[in-house]
Motif scaffolding. Structure first.
Motif, PDB file in Angstrom:
ATOM      1  N   HIS A  14     -23.578  17.439 -22.590  1.00 31.07           N
ATOM      2  CA  HIS A  14     -22.487  17.389 -21.619  1.00 31.07           C
ATOM      3  C   HIS A  14     -21.343  18.352 -21.928  1.00 31.07           C
ATOM      4  CE1 HIS A  14     -24.324  13.940 -19.727  1.00 31.07           C
ATOM      5  NE2 HIS A  14     -24.362  13.292 -20.870  1.00 31.07           N
ATOM      6  N   THR A  15     -21.249  18.847 -23.173  1.00 25.48           N
ATOM      7  CA  THR A  15     -20.078  19.648 -23.555  1.00 25.48           C
ATOM      8  C   THR A  15     -20.476  20.918 -24.300  1.00 25.48           C
ATOM      9  OG1 THR A  15     -19.839  18.404 -25.628  1.00 25.48           O
ATOM     10  CG2 THR A  15     -18.577  17.625 -23.719  1.00 25.48           C
ATOM     11  N   LEU A  16     -19.531  21.862 -24.328  1.00 25.44           N
ATOM     12  CA  LEU A  16     -19.647  23.080 -25.113  1.00 25.44           C
ATOM     13  C   LEU A  16     -18.434  23.165 -26.028  1.00 25.44           C
ATOM     14  CD1 LEU A  16     -20.503  25.613 -22.240  1.00 25.44           C
ATOM     15  CD2 LEU A  16     -22.136  24.480 -23.755  1.00 25.44           C
ATOM     16  N   HIS A  26     -10.176  26.790 -31.193  1.00 22.27           N
ATOM     17  CA  HIS A  26     -11.311  25.992 -30.736  1.00 22.27           C
ATOM     18  C   HIS A  26     -10.927  25.259 -29.464  1.00 22.27           C
ATOM     19  CE1 HIS A  26     -13.172  21.962 -30.388  1.00 22.27           C
ATOM     20  NE2 HIS A  26     -14.291  22.616 -30.645  1.00 22.27           N
ATOM     21  N   LYS A  27     -11.909  25.130 -28.568  1.00 23.02           N
ATOM     22  CA  LYS A  27     -11.684  24.344 -27.362  1.00 23.02           C
ATOM     23  C   LYS A  27     -13.031  23.847 -26.841  1.00 23.02           C
ATOM     24  CE  LYS A  27      -9.066  24.228 -23.053  1.00 23.02           C
ATOM     25  NZ  LYS A  27      -8.188  24.968 -22.124  1.00 23.02           N
ATOM     26  N   GLN A  28     -12.981  22.714 -26.162  1.00 20.00           N
ATOM     27  CA  GLN A  28     -14.198  22.114 -25.627  1.00 20.00           C
ATOM     28  C   GLN A  28     -14.219  22.239 -24.106  1.00 20.00           C
ATOM     29  OE1 GLN A  28     -15.227  17.639 -25.545  1.00 20.00           O
ATOM     30  NE2 GLN A  28     -16.226  18.368 -27.430  1.00 20.00           N
ATOM     31  N   PHE A  29     -15.399  22.536 -23.556  1.00 15.31           N
ATOM     32  CA  PHE A  29     -15.583  22.669 -22.118  1.00 15.31           C
ATOM     33  C   PHE A  29     -16.786  21.844 -21.690  1.00 15.31           C
ATOM     34  CE2 PHE A  29     -13.682  26.533 -23.745  1.00 15.31           C
ATOM     35  CZ  PHE A  29     -12.618  26.752 -22.886  1.00 15.31           C
ATOM     36  N   LYS A  30     -16.856  21.552 -20.404  1.00 10.03           N
ATOM     37  CA  LYS A  30     -18.008  20.839 -19.871  1.00 10.03           C
ATOM     38  C   LYS A  30     -19.195  21.786 -19.733  1.00 10.03           C
ATOM     39  CE  LYS A  30     -15.613  17.162 -17.340  1.00 10.03           C
ATOM     40  NZ  LYS A  30     -15.431  16.511 -16.018  1.00 10.03           N
ATOM     41  N   ASN A  31     -20.370  21.249 -19.975  1.00 13.49           N
ATOM     42  CA  ASN A  31     -21.592  22.047 -19.869  1.00 13.49           C
ATOM     43  C   ASN A  31     -22.055  22.067 -18.412  1.00 13.49           C
ATOM     44  OD1 ASN A  31     -23.937  23.457 -20.293  1.00 13.49           O
ATOM     45  ND2 ASN A  31     -24.826  22.014 -21.742  1.00 13.49           N
ATOM     46  N   GLU A  32     -21.280  22.779 -17.587  1.00 17.77           N
ATOM     47  CA  GLU A  32     -21.568  22.952 -16.178  1.00 17.77           C
ATOM     48  C   GLU A  32     -20.899  24.237 -15.713  1.00 17.77           C
ATOM     49  OE1 GLU A  32     -19.962  19.357 -14.600  1.00 17.77           O
ATOM     50  OE2 GLU A  32     -17.936  20.185 -14.432  1.00 17.77           O
ATOM     51  N   LEU A  39     -14.422  28.630 -19.612  1.00 17.49           N
ATOM     52  CA  LEU A  39     -14.685  29.222 -20.929  1.00 17.49           C
ATOM     53  C   LEU A  39     -14.459  30.731 -20.882  1.00 17.49           C
ATOM     54  CD1 LEU A  39     -17.823  28.482 -23.121  1.00 17.49           C
ATOM     55  CD2 LEU A  39     -17.114  30.826 -22.709  1.00 17.49           C
ATOM     56  N   GLU A  40     -14.972  31.384 -19.852  1.00 13.68           N
ATOM     57  CA  GLU A  40     -14.820  32.834 -19.710  1.00 13.68           C
ATOM     58  C   GLU A  40     -13.346  33.231 -19.654  1.00 13.68           C
ATOM     59  OE1 GLU A  40     -16.108  36.350 -16.532  1.00 13.68           O
ATOM     60  OE2 GLU A  40     -16.232  34.230 -15.975  1.00 13.68           O
ATOM     61  N   TRP A  42     -10.698  31.468 -20.655  1.00 14.79           N
ATOM     62  CA  TRP A  42     -10.001  31.090 -21.891  1.00 14.79           C
ATOM     63  C   TRP A  42     -10.258  32.099 -22.997  1.00 14.79           C
ATOM     64  CZ3 TRP A  42     -12.122  29.344 -26.656  1.00 14.79           C
ATOM     65  CH2 TRP A  42     -11.186  28.843 -27.561  1.00 14.79           C
ATOM     66  N   VAL A  43     -11.494  32.543 -23.145  1.00 16.57           N
ATOM     67  CA  VAL A  43     -11.851  33.506 -24.186  1.00 16.57           C
ATOM     68  C   VAL A  43     -11.114  34.821 -23.964  1.00 16.57           C
ATOM     69  CG1 VAL A  43     -13.725  34.944 -25.069  1.00 16.57           C
ATOM     70  CG2 VAL A  43     -14.090  32.500 -24.762  1.00 16.57           C
ATOM     71  N   GLN A  44     -11.033  35.268 -22.722  1.00 14.37           N
ATOM     72  CA  GLN A  44     -10.328  36.520 -22.432  1.00 14.37           C
ATOM     73  C   GLN A  44      -8.841  36.404 -22.716  1.00 14.37           C
ATOM     74  OE1 GLN A  44     -11.877  37.100 -18.361  1.00 14.37           O
ATOM     75  NE2 GLN A  44     -12.771  39.025 -19.083  1.00 14.37           N
ATOM     76  N   ARG A  45      -8.246  35.248 -22.402  1.00 10.21           N
ATOM     77  CA  ARG A  45      -6.816  35.059 -22.686  1.00 10.21           C
ATOM     78  C   ARG A  45      -6.545  35.030 -24.189  1.00 10.21           C
ATOM     79  NH1 ARG A  45      -7.036  30.964 -18.737  1.00 10.21           N
ATOM     80  NH2 ARG A  45      -6.913  29.405 -20.418  1.00 10.21           N
ATOM     81  N   GLN A  46      -7.401  34.356 -24.939  1.00 10.71           N
ATOM     82  CA  GLN A  46      -7.176  34.192 -26.367  1.00 10.71           C
ATOM     83  C   GLN A  46      -7.392  35.486 -27.142  1.00 10.71           C
ATOM     84  OE1 GLN A  46      -5.973  31.496 -27.941  1.00 10.71           O
ATOM     85  NE2 GLN A  46      -5.826  30.388 -26.001  1.00 10.71           N
ATOM     86  N   THR A  47      -8.352  36.293 -26.734  1.00 14.51           N
ATOM     87  CA  THR A  47      -8.683  37.504 -27.484  1.00 14.51           C
ATOM     88  C   THR A  47      -8.022  38.758 -26.936  1.00 14.51           C
ATOM     89  OG1 THR A  47     -10.665  37.874 -26.121  1.00 14.51           O
ATOM     90  CG2 THR A  47     -10.921  36.535 -28.124  1.00 14.51           C
ATOM     91  N   CYS A  48      -7.613  38.713 -25.665  1.00 16.52           N
ATOM     92  CA  CYS A  48      -7.083  39.905 -24.983  1.00 16.52           C
ATOM     93  C   CYS A  48      -8.104  41.059 -25.032  1.00 16.52           C
ATOM     94  CB  CYS A  48      -5.761  40.357 -25.603  1.00 16.52           C
ATOM     95  SG  CYS A  48      -4.456  39.115 -25.498  1.00 16.52           S
ATOM     96  N   LEU A  49      -9.366  40.684 -24.963  1.00 18.36           N
ATOM     97  CA  LEU A  49     -10.435  41.668 -25.000  1.00 18.36           C
ATOM     98  C   LEU A  49     -11.342  41.509 -23.794  1.00 18.36           C
ATOM     99  CD1 LEU A  49     -11.525  41.304 -28.754  1.00 18.36           C
ATOM    100  CD2 LEU A  49     -10.228  43.202 -27.787  1.00 18.36           C
ATOM    101  N   ALA A  50     -12.006  42.593 -23.445  1.00 16.41           N
ATOM    102  CA  ALA A  50     -13.015  42.497 -22.394  1.00 16.41           C
ATOM    103  C   ALA A  50     -14.240  41.780 -22.961  1.00 16.41           C
ATOM    104  CB  ALA A  50     -13.396  43.889 -21.904  1.00 16.41           C
TER     105      ALA A  50
END
Length: 331
Positions: A14-16, A26-32, A39-40, A42-50
């Motif tokens: 149910h989760t990622l 670290h952060k948890q997301f729903k597996n849907e 997730l996409e 959040w990762v871009q905001r946290q890393t400031c990377l493409a």
């Protein structure tokens, strides 16, 4: 390729659980799908990377990780699905376990073994469909065998006249499962026939005695139509038919034997194919009998036959021509 950061994802039903290595968040997301989109972003905001500068790594968990892999391919994001055992054995001595720790360890694995990780690309849709149908057929075949054995055991104790309804239920279940298995096999053949490349491969490898619909379908699925493995020896290692020596120094010299770290389903199917080939292929039957007469053990000779079949299968698939039984042309 050079990546600027690594993202470890621990996949559950149910989760990622997602961990970014350099940022250490670290952060948890729903597996849907909605969770994948979050997730996409959040990762871009946290890393400031493409996303092209990141490598996403997660364990291969079957259906639980399939939707995530499909989403990443839609977005053209590079990712690696890695066997859980490979990650586990890379950790050394560890203590404690939870989803957050696992996601961090997966990210560390991706960074440490980048030179050994192979980026993942999902097989064609037809291959995935065949794989799911083969999995269902395997479960149905196990259930069928269980009902048949149970019926025979009960028959040794009770007469059909004593419990007519119970025996009728057994007969119904057995007939139904046999019928459904035949329908599944028909559907698998139709999927193969609907794809020109898959059907060509199927027709080529089934010219080899011992290779039928089910074995051929599994070979096409596990090799991704003979594109995932460079040669038959690598696939033999994957299937558990490649022998490995066991020795250390001058005092430890164990028997050369196959490894248990293998695809046991494929190994079982190759065993059945080898038994069939021994009974139907003149050349293999003569070879099998000759090795037995030399004093070789039965199982070691059968394992050689399994590898002979794999060599033939890869040869005809890579060459693009059917197998020719030279033995029958010998005067």
């Amino acid at each position: 390729m050079k990546f600027k950061d690594f993202v470890g994802i621990d996949v559950s039903k149910h989760t990622l659980d997602v961990f970014i290595l350099n940022v250490k968040v670290h952060k948890q997301f729903k597996n849907e799908r909605l969770g994948f989109q979050q997730l996409e972003q959040w990762v871009q905001r946290q890393t400031c990377l493409a996303l092209s500068d990141l490598l996403l790594c997660f364990e291969h968990t079957g259906l639980y990780s399939l939707s995530l892999a499909q989403f990443l391919e839609e977005k053209r994001v590079l990712y690696a699905m890695v066997p859980a055992l490979e990650i586990k054995r890379s950790m050394g001595i560890t203590r404690g376990k939870n989803d957050r720790i696992d996601s961090r360890r997966i990210a560390e694995f991706a960074s440490r073994f980048l030179d050994k990780i192979r980026l993942t690309t999902l097989p064609a849709k037809e291959i995935l469909n065949i794989q799911h149908m083969l999995n269902l057929r395997e479960r149905m075949a196990r259930n069928l065998a269980g009902y048949i054995v149970s019926k025979h055991e009960i028959r040794n104790v009770f007469h059909a006249e004593e419990l007519p309804h119970m025996f009728s239920c057994y007969d119904t279940m057995i007939c139904t499962l046999k019928h459904e298995i035949k329908l599944l096999e028909k559907s698998i053949r139709e999927i193969l026939h609907g794809n020109k490349e898959l059907w060509t491969t199927f027709e080529l490898i089934t010219t080899i005695k011992g290779i039928g619909l089910i074995v051929a379908s599994h070979l096409i699925v596990y090799t991704c139509n003979f594109t995932r493995f460079d040669n038959w020896r690598k696939f033999a290692c994957y299937s558990g038919t490649a022998p490995f020596e066991y020795q250390s120094g001058t005092s430890v010299r164990g028997r050369t034997q196959v490894s248990q770290i293998a695809n046991q389903q494929m190994k079982k199917l190759l065993h059945l194919a080898a038994i069939c080939a021994i009974h139907t292929d003149t050349e293999i039957r003569a070879y099998y009998q000759r090795r037995l007469d030399e004093g070789k053990s039965r199982m070691s000779v059968i394992n050689i036959v399994r590898n002979k079949l794999l060599a033939r299968v890869f040869a005809v698939a890579k060459r693009g021509t059917p197998f020719v039984d030279i033995k029958k042309y010998v005067a």
